[in-house]
Design a protein around this motif. Sequence first.
Motif, PDB file in Angstrom:
ATOM      1  N   THR A 130       0.833  -1.203   0.000  1.00 52.33           N
ATOM      2  CA  THR A 130       0.000   0.000   0.000  1.00 52.33           C
ATOM      3  C   THR A 130       0.869   1.253   0.000  1.00 52.33           C
ATOM      4  O   THR A 130       0.604   2.214  -0.739  1.00 52.33           O
ATOM      5  CB  THR A 130      -0.924   0.010   1.235  1.00 52.33           C
ATOM      6  OG1 THR A 130      -1.807  -1.116   1.167  1.00 52.33           O
ATOM      7  CG2 THR A 130      -1.740   1.292   1.302  1.00 52.33           C
ATOM      8  N   GLU A 152      -6.035 -12.197  -0.035  1.00 52.64           N
ATOM      9  CA  GLU A 152      -6.052 -10.999  -0.865  1.00 52.64           C
ATOM     10  C   GLU A 152      -7.440 -10.377  -0.968  1.00 52.64           C
ATOM     11  O   GLU A 152      -7.590  -9.144  -0.945  1.00 52.64           O
ATOM     12  CB  GLU A 152      -5.515 -11.324  -2.259  1.00 52.64           C
ATOM     13  CG  GLU A 152      -4.026 -11.628  -2.266  1.00 52.64           C
ATOM     14  CD  GLU A 152      -3.499 -11.954  -3.647  1.00 52.64           C
ATOM     15  OE1 GLU A 152      -4.289 -11.859  -4.619  1.00 52.64           O
ATOM     16  OE2 GLU A 152      -2.307 -12.296  -3.771  1.00 52.64           O
ATOM     17  N   ALA A 187      -7.381  -1.121  -4.614  1.00 53.22           N
ATOM     18  CA  ALA A 187      -7.044  -2.455  -4.126  1.00 53.22           C
ATOM     19  C   ALA A 187      -6.382  -3.296  -5.206  1.00 53.22           C
ATOM     20  O   ALA A 187      -5.449  -4.067  -4.929  1.00 53.22           O
ATOM     21  CB  ALA A 187      -8.303  -3.152  -3.610  1.00 53.22           C
ATOM     22  N   GLU A 188      -6.835  -3.171  -6.440  1.00 53.53           N
ATOM     23  CA  GLU A 188      -6.269  -3.979  -7.525  1.00 53.53           C
ATOM     24  C   GLU A 188      -4.787  -3.664  -7.717  1.00 53.53           C
ATOM     25  O   GLU A 188      -3.966  -4.573  -7.903  1.00 53.53           O
ATOM     26  CB  GLU A 188      -7.044  -3.704  -8.815  1.00 53.53           C
ATOM     27  CG  GLU A 188      -6.615  -4.601  -9.978  1.00 53.53           C
ATOM     28  CD  GLU A 188      -7.487  -4.398 -11.208  1.00 53.53           C
ATOM     29  OE1 GLU A 188      -7.043  -4.816 -12.289  1.00 53.53           O
ATOM     30  OE2 GLU A 188      -8.590  -3.828 -11.072  1.00 53.53           O
ATOM     31  N   VAL A 236      -2.776  -5.201  -4.754  1.00 51.97           N
ATOM     32  CA  VAL A 236      -2.621  -6.649  -4.910  1.00 51.97           C
ATOM     33  C   VAL A 236      -1.573  -6.962  -5.976  1.00 51.97           C
ATOM     34  O   VAL A 236      -0.742  -7.872  -5.806  1.00 51.97           O
ATOM     35  CB  VAL A 236      -3.972  -7.301  -5.258  1.00 51.97           C
ATOM     36  CG1 VAL A 236      -3.776  -8.760  -5.680  1.00 51.97           C
ATOM     37  CG2 VAL A 236      -4.923  -7.225  -4.074  1.00 51.97           C
ATOM     38  N   GLU A 289     -10.459  -1.098  -0.291  1.00 50.38           N
ATOM     39  CA  GLU A 289     -11.574  -0.439  -0.979  1.00 50.38           C
ATOM     40  C   GLU A 289     -12.364   0.428  -0.010  1.00 50.38           C
ATOM     41  O   GLU A 289     -12.808   1.532  -0.363  1.00 50.38           O
ATOM     42  CB  GLU A 289     -12.470  -1.490  -1.626  1.00 50.38           C
ATOM     43  CG  GLU A 289     -11.806  -2.198  -2.812  1.00 50.38           C
ATOM     44  CD  GLU A 289     -12.556  -3.441  -3.244  1.00 50.38           C
ATOM     45  OE1 GLU A 289     -13.543  -3.816  -2.555  1.00 50.38           O
ATOM     46  OE2 GLU A 289     -12.141  -4.061  -4.240  1.00 50.38           O
ATOM     47  N   SER A 332      -8.249  -6.734   0.355  1.00 48.05           N
ATOM     48  CA  SER A 332      -8.696  -5.814  -0.700  1.00 48.05           C
ATOM     49  C   SER A 332      -9.956  -5.073  -0.277  1.00 48.05           C
ATOM     50  O   SER A 332     -10.126  -3.886  -0.588  1.00 48.05           O
ATOM     51  CB  SER A 332      -8.949  -6.574  -1.999  1.00 48.05           C
ATOM     52  OG  SER A 332      -7.743  -7.056  -2.543  1.00 48.05           O
TER      53      SER A 332
END
Length: 249
Positions: free
Chosen positions: A150, A175, A189-190, A193, A183, A179
Amino acid sequence: MTRLAPLALAAGLTLALPAQAFDVTQMNDDERAAFRAEVRSYLMENPEVILEAVNALEERNQQAQAQADVDLVKDNADAIFNDGFSWVGGNPDGDITVVEFLDYRCGYCRKAFEEVNELIADDGNIRFVVKEFPILGQASLDSSRFAVATKMVAGDEAYEMMHDALMGYNGATDEAALSRIAEGLGLDAEAIVAKLDDPAVADEIAETRRLANILKVSGTPTFVFQDQMVRGYVPLNAMEQIVEDQRGG
């Protein structure tokens, strides 16, 4: 009898035995038996001496450990305070730096969380550094990897939000679950990850592990207050006192 009694006993035995025989290894059987009997008699009459000796040894060991920790901090100051990747909060220009090695699944880290925040907010002049040190299993590692990713993707403010969320999170750490936290914080989040498999994420955590090994840090939380290392949970009032002592020192 006073604490000088052991010296008096030794002096008395020295006079009572031949000078060359006071070396226990040079005593004959009768002299050794007499010496042991005198020592046993004294200890039976003054058992508090044993406790005094144990306490003195413990204090000496603590002092030696504290000095060893000061030396470790001094020798590894750059890696502790300015590694170039650990998140820095509080007042970046503060006159005192506090470093915490933490694990998101550590109960005592969570207990200290609000108190550390209160210390930083109330003081206003503390630079705070977080060392991601996951040692309590896969959930801890998953959480730290996600927090580091992050920060790499979205920056320090996003990391702080994720860090705070993870300190109070008890759910799954796959994940998908993490995630949803991202969000909920308004983060991508994508992208986070996708960053998880970047070697830089693992390298950052590995570098902190190497530093912890050098510092002999084996548990969380572990704090460094300027040049003083404190292993274990520290309540707010004690942290305040340490900071005050550091400024006064």
